[in-house]
Design a protein around this motif. Structure first.
Motif, short mmCIF file in Angstrom:
data_model
loop_
_atom_site.label_atom_id
_atom_site.label_comp_id
_atom_site.label_asym_id
_atom_site.label_seq_id
_atom_site.Cartn_x
_atom_site.Cartn_y
_atom_site.Cartn_z
N GLU A 1 0.83 -1.20 0.00
CA GLU A 1 0.00 0.00 0.00
C GLU A 1 0.85 1.24 0.00
N GLU A 2 0.48 2.17 -0.86
CA GLU A 2 1.15 3.48 -0.84
C GLU A 2 0.13 4.53 -1.23
N GLY A 3 -0.01 5.56 -0.42
CA GLY A 3 -0.92 6.65 -0.75
C GLY A 3 -2.36 6.22 -0.96
N GLY A 4 -2.81 5.22 -0.23
CA GLY A 4 -4.21 4.81 -0.35
C GLY A 4 -4.47 3.83 -1.48
N VAL A 5 -3.43 3.55 -2.30
CA VAL A 5 -3.61 2.59 -3.38
C VAL A 5 -3.07 1.24 -2.91
N VAL A 6 -3.85 0.18 -3.10
CA VAL A 6 -3.46 -1.14 -2.62
C VAL A 6 -3.20 -2.07 -3.80
N THR A 7 -2.08 -2.81 -3.72
CA THR A 7 -1.78 -3.80 -4.74
C THR A 7 -1.69 -5.16 -4.07
N VAL A 8 -2.35 -6.15 -4.64
CA VAL A 8 -2.32 -7.51 -4.11
C VAL A 8 -1.60 -8.40 -5.12
N CYS A 9 -0.60 -9.14 -4.64
CA CYS A 9 0.16 -10.01 -5.54
C CYS A 9 0.09 -11.44 -5.04
N LYS A 10 0.00 -12.34 -6.01
CA LYS A 10 -0.02 -13.76 -5.66
C LYS A 10 1.10 -14.38 -6.50
N ILE A 11 2.18 -14.82 -5.82
CA ILE A 11 3.32 -15.33 -6.58
C ILE A 11 3.47 -16.83 -6.36
N HIS A 12 3.50 -17.54 -7.46
CA HIS A 12 3.65 -18.99 -7.45
C HIS A 12 4.95 -19.39 -6.75
N THR A 13 4.90 -20.40 -5.87
CA THR A 13 6.13 -20.88 -5.22
C THR A 13 6.45 -22.28 -5.72
N GLN A 14 7.70 -22.66 -5.54
CA GLN A 14 8.12 -23.98 -6.02
C GLN A 14 8.82 -24.75 -4.91
N GLU A 15 9.04 -26.02 -5.20
CA GLU A 15 9.78 -26.90 -4.30
C GLU A 15 11.18 -26.33 -4.09
N PRO A 16 11.63 -26.17 -2.84
CA PRO A 16 12.98 -25.64 -2.66
C PRO A 16 14.01 -26.67 -3.11
N GLU A 17 15.10 -26.18 -3.71
CA GLU A 17 16.16 -27.09 -4.14
C GLU A 17 17.23 -27.13 -3.07
N GLU A 18 18.06 -28.18 -3.14
CA GLU A 18 19.10 -28.29 -2.13
C GLU A 18 20.11 -27.17 -2.33
N LEU A 19 20.52 -26.58 -1.23
CA LEU A 19 21.46 -25.47 -1.32
C LEU A 19 22.87 -25.95 -1.04
N LEU A 20 23.85 -25.22 -1.59
CA LEU A 20 25.25 -25.53 -1.34
C LEU A 20 25.57 -25.28 0.12
N ASP A 21 26.46 -26.10 0.66
CA ASP A 21 26.92 -25.86 2.03
C ASP A 21 28.42 -25.64 1.94
N PHE A 22 28.85 -24.42 2.14
CA PHE A 22 30.26 -24.12 2.02
C PHE A 22 31.04 -24.53 3.27
N ASP A 23 30.30 -24.94 4.29
CA ASP A 23 30.93 -25.43 5.52
C ASP A 23 31.98 -24.43 6.02
N PHE A 24 31.55 -23.19 6.03
CA PHE A 24 32.49 -22.12 6.37
C PHE A 24 32.19 -21.67 7.78
N CYS A 25 33.02 -22.02 8.73
CA CYS A 25 32.76 -21.54 10.07
C CYS A 25 33.98 -20.81 10.59
N SER A 26 33.79 -20.04 11.64
CA SER A 26 34.86 -19.14 12.11
C SER A 26 36.11 -19.90 12.53
N THR A 27 35.96 -21.19 12.95
CA THR A 27 37.15 -21.92 13.39
C THR A 27 38.05 -22.29 12.23
N LYS A 28 37.46 -22.32 11.01
CA LYS A 28 38.27 -22.74 9.87
C LYS A 28 38.89 -21.56 9.13
#
Lengths: 281, 284
Positions: free
Chosen positions: A123-150
């Motif tokens: 909403e801005e200035g009294g005007v309202v916009t409604v959005c409906k966005i299609h979602t998908q199955e999440p894919e596996e993400l990379l794990d960089f295994d980056f921690c402060s000890t390393k």
């Protein structure tokens, strides 16, 4: 709530429901990681993390913690979905991107759960916009295994020192070479382009250097095309931390202050480019 | 056939340039109709234009200091020329700080509009930059193709929202879909909607107001007794709408649209001295 958008009807449980008085607090951070069309959103009680990956070598994460939102409630332990980041950004900026002082777009975000679209009420200035966005199955993400000890080498720089360097990177070079060392040249950015090699050194006692913890001399190369998008995050940030581990994996963490002075983080992880011959080094 | 005109006032010149820039955004080629009192820019609804049509009319007295026109014949004291408005727009770009601009219809090798821009110079003689814009003379037998379109028997007439907001919304929606639905009712409400497999977005405008139309053609009477809340909608090519909005460099005094459900959307934009009508047909 700043506007009378339809709230979730009683009996309708939303897995994720959040409100933000100024949608720019979200859209500007998302733009800093928008180098691919799709992103994976993970919402937990701590807040929202939006991840973008490319070429199985680079990952960018934008963190918007729950405290940034005026309301952030999540019914499950975690909620995760994949979504078109381009579409999400077009919706969040539906009323334009120019930030006129005093005007802002209010946002309400609702997600019913697996299989449902993401609903946005803006909403801005009294005007309202409604959005409906299609979602998908999440894919596996990379794990960089980056921690402060390393972490082998770490420096924290004020972003203004790096901004010009990154904006003017020689893009005819295939790689960006980063040298970090307890000895000279301390911190060096190098490119090898059509016109020749370029080296940019930052001394450890420079005003821009906030912290310098380098234990070992390391020289690593990263595909410049993968790192170039991080310039957007750098442009928004006030400070950046640059860390490498023993394998040469790179972590760039950007501290970003939003319009209200709140702190958010964007991080980029990148694998080193393997195609280096001894002769080149 | 003769035509020569001159603009000396810088404000009039800049205003005229802005109008030509707007026309250039809407039409690659269009008709310039010259009469004793007015100039008209006309785009007829051929398939090549994607069915959109335009009628822009302005009083020459509000812009030109000198204006002399002799039409094809005494009883038909008008000239119809086909031209590329972008050419005129570019010529006028050089006139931003001009002392004067003269426009003349010439026929040296082929019919042209000769635009002579007199620029200030340090020496006593002025610098003149001349542009020859090729035009096609439309013969009188074809003039009927370019008559003013009548206001359609619309279902809803409504004032447009603040153009700046409408422009931002339509520009974003253009990234998401090729078509947009405009719907409005007689209670001052308008919605802009796009819907694809990936996303649907609806923007709701309220309290826009509906223009009161005189009942000369019985329009008003057919409107009374109509349900004030019911929406009239039309699905149109989003690029055409975006071009119309992008071309508006100055806020019009009045901006409204008439919707014939599923058939056509008729936009009317009025500035003090210019009126622009743009018709976008609904897609099947």
């Amino acid at each position: 709530m700043p506007f009378s958008a339809p709230p979730p009807a009683s009996g309708e449980r939303y897995a994720l429901s959040a409100s933000l008085d100024n949608a720019r607090h979200l859209s500007s951070l998302l733009r800093a990681v928008h180098f691919q069309d799709h992103a994976t959103c993970l919402a937990t009680a701590s807040g929202l993390r939006v991840t973008v990956e490319d070429a199985k070598c680079i990952q960018a994460n934008a963190f918007i913690q729950a405290e940034i939102f005026q309301e952030f409630s999540i019914q499950e332990e975690s909620v995760m979905f994949r979504i078109s980041l381009s579409v999400l950004l077009d919706c969040l900026t539906i009323f334009g991107t120019s930030s006129l002082p005093g005007t802002s777009t209010a946002l309400r975000m609702c997600y019913r759960g697996y299989g449902y679209p993401l609903m946005l009420f803006l909403e801005e200035g009294g005007v309202v916009t409604v959005c409906k966005i299609h979602t998908q199955e999440p894919e596996e993400l990379l794990d960089f295994d980056f921690c402060s000890t390393k972490v082998v080498n770490k420096i924290i720089l004020q972003s203004e020192g790096l901004r010009e360097a990154f904006a003017e990177l020689d893009m005819t070079s295939e790689v960006l070479q980063i040298t970090m060392s307890p000895d000279k040249p301390y911190f060096r950015l190098s490119t090898f382009g059509n016109a020749g090699s370029a080296h940019l050194d930052y001394p450890r006692d420079s005003d821009l250097m906030e912290a310098f913890h380098c234990n070992q001399t390391q020289t690593n190369r990263y595909k410049i095309s993968l790192l170039k998008p991080s310039t957007k995050a750098l442009a928004l940030s006030c400070k950046v931390s640059i860390r490498t581990d023993a394998q040469g994996f790179l972590s760039l963490q950007y501290m970003i202050r939003n319009e209200d002075g709140q702190i958010c983080f964007v991080e980029y992880y990148c694998c080193p480019d393997e195609n280096i011959t001894e002769a080149e080094l | 056939m003769r035509f020569r005109a001159k603009i000396v006032d810088l404000a009039c010149l800049n205003h005229f340039s802005r109008i030509i820039n707007t026309i250039a955004k809407l039409a690659k080629t269009c008709i310039l109709r010259l009469t004793v009192c007015k100039l008209y820019f006309i785009l007829s609804d051929k398939v090549a234009n994607g069915g959109a049509s335009m009628w822009c009319e302005l009083s020459q007295g509000n812009f030109f200091d000198e204006f002399q026109m002799e039409g094809v014949a005494a009883e038909h004291n008008e000239i119809y020329l086909e031209f590329v408005p972008e050419n005129l727009s570019r010529a006028l770009k050089t006139a931003q700080s001009a002392k004067a601009v003269k426009i003349k219809l010439t026929n040296k090798h082929c019919p042209c509009l000769r635009v002579a821009v007199e620029l200030p110079s340090l020496s006593s003689s002025s610098r003149i930059v001349t542009h020859d814009i090729p035009v096609g003379v439309i013969p009188r037998r074809m003039w009927n193709d370019f008559r003013e379109p009548s206001v359609p028997d619309f279902d809803v007439s409504i004032y447009l929202p603040v153009l700046k907001t409408m422009k931002s919304v339509v520009e974003r929606m253009k990234n998401l879909s090729n078509f947009i639905v405009i719907e409005a009712n007689l209670s001052g409400e308008m919605n802009l909607k796009i819907e694809t497999d990936l996303v649907s977005v609806t923007t709701h405008f309220k309290d826009l107001g509906n223009p009161p139309w005189a009942s000369e053609d019985g329009c008003q009477s057919s409107v009374q007794g109509r349900d004030l809340e019911s929406m009239a909608e039309a699905c149109i090519d989003i690029k055409k709408l975006q071009q119309l909005l992008a071309g508006q460099q100055v806020n019009p005094t009045k901006a409204l649209c008439n919707i014939v459900r599923k058939r056509i959307v008729h936009f009317i934009l009025l500035h003090e001295e210019v009126s622009l009508q743009y018709f976008i047909p609904a897609v099947a």
